[in-house]
Write an enzyme that holds these catalytic residues in place. Structure first.
Site, PDB file in Angstrom:
ATOM      1  N   SER A 108       1.234  -2.202  -5.759  1.00 29.97           N
ATOM      2  CA  SER A 108       1.148  -2.345  -4.311  1.00 29.97           C
ATOM      3  C   SER A 108       1.530  -3.736  -3.831  1.00 29.97           C
ATOM      4  O   SER A 108       0.972  -4.230  -2.859  1.00 29.97           O
ATOM      5  CB  SER A 108      -0.263  -1.992  -3.840  1.00 29.97           C
ATOM      6  N   LYS A 166       2.410  -3.760  -0.215  1.00 35.05           N
ATOM      7  CA  LYS A 166       1.250  -3.690   0.680  1.00 35.05           C
ATOM      8  C   LYS A 166       0.515  -5.030   0.721  1.00 35.05           C
ATOM      9  O   LYS A 166       0.046  -5.446   1.780  1.00 35.05           O
ATOM     10  CB  LYS A 166       0.330  -2.553   0.262  1.00 35.05           C
ATOM     11  N   SER A 169      -4.885   2.462   0.547  1.00 36.24           N
ATOM     12  CA  SER A 169      -3.512   2.139   0.159  1.00 36.24           C
ATOM     13  C   SER A 169      -2.535   3.038   0.916  1.00 36.24           C
ATOM     14  O   SER A 169      -1.571   3.559   0.357  1.00 36.24           O
ATOM     15  CB  SER A 169      -3.329   2.265  -1.355  1.00 36.24           C
TER      16      SER A 169
END
Length: 178
Positions: free
Chosen positions: A82, A85, A142
């Site tokens: 991630s 992110k 997420s």
């Protein structure tokens, strides 16, 4: 309660929220930019066997001293799941700190952002969601759709956001990250 005390009381939870999340994001990005070998002490990395076997890695640092408290596979090179992110959150907190966006600011959900899968909040195109709720969706689930809405809100489009994110990665000393 005086007007000034009320103002401070209202901003205190927001400042704590931004501070805690900001420290977590900065620590995560900092760890990605650091050489784990430089931070470690007498532990040996154990790589997973087999080309497609998953590698589980982590490192726990004392936030005040930087001392490694525990780790597993800290030196094994892996692609973070991630990173995009984390960079999205980092850039959002940066813009929050600069006053360019607000936690209560609504951002519009585009068709493109709503179509993101697999992890999502099931946002509906045309709706708007506050920056705070988007951040929480990214941090807790997420959520790809929340990350896309936030990216579009920060840079106007995902394409512009990619350029913004890559520029920031270089600025943070992450030349292998794009």
């Amino acid at each position: 309660m005086s007007k000034q005390q009320g103002w401070v009381h209202t901003l205190a939870p927001r400042a704590r929220f931004l501070g805690m999340i900001g420290v977590c994001v900065i620590a995560a990005i900092g760890l990605l930019g650091l050489s784990p070998a430089a931070a470690r002490h007498s532990r040996h990395a154990v790589a997973a066997t087999g080309a497609n076997a998953p590698v589980f890695e982590w490192i726990l640092l004392d936030a005040e001293t930087g001392q490694v408290l525990s780790e597993q596979n800290a030196d094994v090179v892996t692609q973070p799941a991630s990173l995009t992110k984390m960079m999205t959150l980092y850039l959002a907190f940066d813009q929050l700190n600069q006053g360019k966006i607000r936690l209560d600011q609504p951002l519009a959900v585009s068709e493109e952002a709503a179509s993101r899968a697999p992890s999502k909040l099931a946002l509906t195109p045309g709706d708007s969601v506050s920056v705070r709720d988007l951040i929480l969706g990214i941090v807790t689930k997420s959520a790809n759709d929340a990350a896309s809405v936030l990216a579009e809100g920060l840079a106007g489009s995902e394409a512009n956001f990619v350029q913004y994110m890559n520029w920031k990665a270089r600025q943070l000393g992450m030349p292998q990250t794009w």
